[in-house]
Write a protein that holds these residues in place. Structure first.
Motif, PDB file in Angstrom:
ATOM      1  N   SER A 183       0.924  -1.237   0.130  1.00 33.21           N
ATOM      2  CA  SER A 183       0.142   0.055   0.020  1.00 33.21           C
ATOM      3  C   SER A 183       0.812   1.467  -0.003  1.00 33.21           C
ATOM      4  CB  SER A 183      -1.047   0.030   1.335  1.00 33.21           C
ATOM      5  OG  SER A 183      -1.563   1.140   1.340  1.00 33.21           O
ATOM      6  N   ARG A 184       1.851   1.243   0.742  1.00 35.33           N
ATOM      7  CA  ARG A 184       2.826   2.472   0.890  1.00 35.33           C
ATOM      8  C   ARG A 184       3.550   2.536  -0.587  1.00 35.33           C
ATOM      9  NH1 ARG A 184       4.094   0.067   5.857  1.00 35.33           N
ATOM     10  NH2 ARG A 184       6.126  -0.723   5.245  1.00 35.33           N
ATOM     11  N   GLU A 185       4.051   1.429  -0.998  1.00 37.73           N
ATOM     12  CA  GLU A 185       4.759   1.427  -2.288  1.00 37.73           C
ATOM     13  C   GLU A 185       3.689   2.073  -3.482  1.00 37.73           C
ATOM     14  OE1 GLU A 185       7.791   1.260  -4.909  1.00 37.73           O
ATOM     15  OE2 GLU A 185       7.591   1.074  -2.983  1.00 37.73           O
ATOM     16  N   ALA A 186       2.458   1.645  -3.460  1.00 40.79           N
ATOM     17  CA  ALA A 186       1.368   2.041  -4.506  1.00 40.79           C
ATOM     18  C   ALA A 186       1.073   3.544  -4.255  1.00 40.79           C
ATOM     19  CB  ALA A 186       0.289   1.402  -4.249  1.00 40.79           C
ATOM     20  N   ARG A 190       3.428   6.025  -2.817  1.00 45.52           N
ATOM     21  CA  ARG A 190       4.486   6.565  -3.300  1.00 45.52           C
ATOM     22  C   ARG A 190       4.700   6.472  -4.893  1.00 45.52           C
ATOM     23  NH1 ARG A 190       9.307   5.613  -5.392  1.00 45.52           N
ATOM     24  NH2 ARG A 190       8.804   3.317  -5.651  1.00 45.52           N
ATOM     25  N   ARG A 191       4.080   5.470  -5.374  1.00 43.14           N
ATOM     26  CA  ARG A 191       4.261   5.521  -7.057  1.00 43.14           C
ATOM     27  C   ARG A 191       3.087   6.463  -7.313  1.00 43.14           C
ATOM     28  NH1 ARG A 191       4.580  -0.230  -6.728  1.00 43.14           N
ATOM     29  NH2 ARG A 191       2.499  -0.477  -6.864  1.00 43.14           N
ATOM     30  N   ARG A 192       1.751   6.679  -6.874  1.00 49.20           N
ATOM     31  CA  ARG A 192       0.815   7.667  -7.196  1.00 49.20           C
ATOM     32  C   ARG A 192       1.421   9.111  -6.995  1.00 49.20           C
ATOM     33  NH1 ARG A 192      -2.911   3.771  -4.870  1.00 49.20           N
ATOM     34  NH2 ARG A 192      -2.549   4.860  -3.020  1.00 49.20           N
ATOM     35  N   THR A 193       2.013   9.393  -6.116  1.00 50.68           N
ATOM     36  CA  THR A 193       2.748  10.424  -5.693  1.00 50.68           C
ATOM     37  C   THR A 193       3.560  10.866  -6.717  1.00 50.68           C
ATOM     38  OG1 THR A 193       2.194  10.315  -3.413  1.00 50.68           O
ATOM     39  CG2 THR A 193       3.675  11.935  -3.882  1.00 50.68           C
ATOM     40  N   LYS A 194       4.556  10.012  -6.881  1.00 51.58           N
ATOM     41  CA  LYS A 194       5.419  10.468  -8.118  1.00 51.58           C
ATOM     42  C   LYS A 194       4.792  10.751  -9.184  1.00 51.58           C
ATOM     43  CE  LYS A 194      10.023   8.286  -9.203  1.00 51.58           C
ATOM     44  NZ  LYS A 194      11.063   7.456  -9.190  1.00 51.58           N
ATOM     45  N   LEU A 195       3.997   9.884  -9.769  1.00 50.33           N
ATOM     46  CA  LEU A 195       3.239   9.847 -10.934  1.00 50.33           C
ATOM     47  C   LEU A 195       2.477  11.613 -10.976  1.00 50.33           C
ATOM     48  CD1 LEU A 195       2.625   8.937 -13.551  1.00 50.33           C
ATOM     49  CD2 LEU A 195       0.403   7.889 -12.699  1.00 50.33           C
ATOM     50  N   ALA A 196       2.022  11.765  -9.935  1.00 54.25           N
ATOM     51  CA  ALA A 196       1.172  13.206  -9.843  1.00 54.25           C
ATOM     52  C   ALA A 196       2.305  14.074  -9.895  1.00 54.25           C
ATOM     53  CB  ALA A 196       0.649  13.215  -8.626  1.00 54.25           C
ATOM     54  N   ASP A 197       3.562  13.911  -9.336  1.00 50.75           N
ATOM     55  CA  ASP A 197       4.674  15.069  -9.387  1.00 50.75           C
ATOM     56  C   ASP A 197       5.176  15.362 -10.884  1.00 50.75           C
ATOM     57  OD1 ASP A 197       4.347  15.603  -6.796  1.00 50.75           O
ATOM     58  OD2 ASP A 197       5.967  14.257  -6.024  1.00 50.75           O
ATOM     59  N   ARG A 198       5.492  14.037 -11.400  1.00 53.20           N
ATOM     60  CA  ARG A 198       5.742  14.020 -12.814  1.00 53.20           C
ATOM     61  C   ARG A 198       4.832  14.783 -13.907  1.00 53.20           C
ATOM     62  NH1 ARG A 198       8.544   8.159 -14.044  1.00 53.20           N
ATOM     63  NH2 ARG A 198      10.319   8.490 -12.689  1.00 53.20           N
ATOM     64  N   ARG A 199       3.498  14.531 -13.756  1.00 52.46           N
ATOM     65  CA  ARG A 199       2.522  15.247 -14.416  1.00 52.46           C
ATOM     66  C   ARG A 199       2.406  16.635 -14.423  1.00 52.46           C
ATOM     67  NH1 ARG A 199      -2.470  11.137 -13.652  1.00 52.46           N
ATOM     68  NH2 ARG A 199      -1.921   9.480 -15.188  1.00 52.46           N
TER      69      ARG A 199
END
Length: 388
Positions: free
Chosen positions: A325-328, A330-339
């Motif tokens: 859950s934490r990894e998912a 983290r990936r969502r946050t990273k994807l949002a930052d990249r967008r």
């Protein structure tokens, strides 16, 4: 690469004191982790209506762990011999599997990882490394186990052995010694070997392989080079069959060819001490742990092992789910930052292009409003000459 340049010599040859320190440290670390995990679990449970007082933690001792390790290594030998009979695998598969098992438990305790599961993964990896590949499904079907147990521990074992997968076993040097022994007997350069013949050599080889089996049940591969282990096995096999002292001098001289002659006696005395220590290890390796002792130790192990490292425990599954859950997240946050960064860069690029186009258009409009550039007197004179 030869043994003298290998990672086995550099990283995996230790002293008896080093082994004791590592194992004690692993045990202390595992016990501390289990206590911390239980305290956290009990603290959460104490908030509920059905909370009960905690039970005293009874862990296994280092001696218990050693007995458990020897028991499962004997199981590994039996399984490897079954694979040899069924598929014609070479003995080095057994040596490599046992070496992986020993190395793995230099970095952790049986309280962390159940030896019953780790031993299967070590055999599976040894088959791959020694070019005797057997799929996990076929291997586990043969021994009546679930292949997921083997595969889910594969990465842990690889990390535990530091990805040092090349293992130098005593079998290769033993073959070389037997060939040398046969050659010395044929040349009659050593009178003690004149009685040596093919039948006797076959018996000596069988006894030497049995001696290696006993030595592999101990810390011998972690304390001595494979050539010395093979020498000890051959010397043990020759007892009562063939005098060994003369041949031992030949081996000592060959292994000390780069030493001055005056240092050879010291070298031979040092090798003799190591061989005596290996003889004692061989006697220990022939001892078997009674099944009733193993059952008692295993029962205590199951009651106190680290649940956070047991893939079958609920604590492990809960921790894995929380980690996923934490990894998912983290990936969502990273994807949002990249967008967000991409949108900002696009907006900046579009803004720069619009400004440049605006400046270019304004330049053309101002040029049209000003009309053609004013001509100089020289330009007028040239134009009159062309008209004339």
């Amino acid at each position: 690469m030869n043994f003298s340049e290998s990672s086995q010599r550099e990283r995996w040859l230790l002293t008896a004191e080093d082994l004791s320190k590592r194992r004690q440290m692993n045990m202390d670390k595992a016990v501390a982790a289990i206590k911390a995990s239980r305290e956290q679990t009990e603290a959460s449970a104490s908030q509920g209506p059905d909370s009960q007082p905690s039970k005293k933690l009874r862990t296994i001792s280092l001696d218990d762990e050693a007995k458990l390790s020897r028991f499962y290594q004997s199981k590994m030998q039996k399984l490897c011999k079954e694979l040899t009979r069924a598929f014609g695998f070479k003995p080095k598969v057994q040596g490599t599997a046992l070496t992986f098992f020993k190395r793995f438990y230099l970095g952790c305790s049986a309280l962390d990882h159940d030896p019953k599961n780790i031993m299967l993964t070590c055999i599976y990896l040894a088959c791959k490394v020694e070019e005797s590949y057997l799929s996990a499904e076929e291997f586990c079907r043969m021994i009546g186990q679930d292949s997921s147990v083997v595969l889910q521990n594969e990465l842990a074992v690889l990390q535990g052995v530091g990805f040092d997968l090349v293992v130098y076993n005593p079998y290769h040097p033993l073959d070389g010694f037997l060939q040398e022994l046969e050659a010395q007997a044929a040349e009659s350069s050593l009178p003690d070997l004149q009685q040596c013949n093919a039948a006797l050599l076959s018996k000596i080889k069988a006894s030497a392989l049995a001696a290696i089996d006993a030595l592999l049940m101990t810390d011998a591969p972690l304390l001595h080079p494979p050539g010395l282990v093979a020498t000890a096995a051959l010397r043990s096999a020759c007892k009562g069959k063939l005098p060994f002292d003369g041949f031992f001098k030949v081996l000592a001289k060959r292994s000390s060819s780069n030493l001055p002659d005056d240092q050879l006696p010291h070298r031979m005395a040092k090798m003799a001490m190591s061989l005596a220590a290996l003889d004692e290890l061989g006697r220990q390796g022939m001892e078997r742990v009674p099944d009733d002792q193993v059952k008692k130790i295993d029962k205590r192990l199951k009651a106190c092992h680290n649940l956070l490292l047991d893939p079958d425990s609920q604590a492990y599954k809960d921790a894995a789910a929380a980690k996923a859950s934490r990894e998912a997240e983290r990936r969502r946050t990273k994807l949002a930052d990249r967008r967000a960064e991409s949108e900002l860069a696009s907006a900046h690029l579009l803004g720069s292009s619009s400004a440049a186009a605006s400046r270019q258009l304004n330049g053309k409009e101002s040029a049209a409003a000003e009309g053609p550039p004013e001509q100089t007197p020289e330009a007028h004179a040239i134009k009159r000459q062309k008209l004339a």
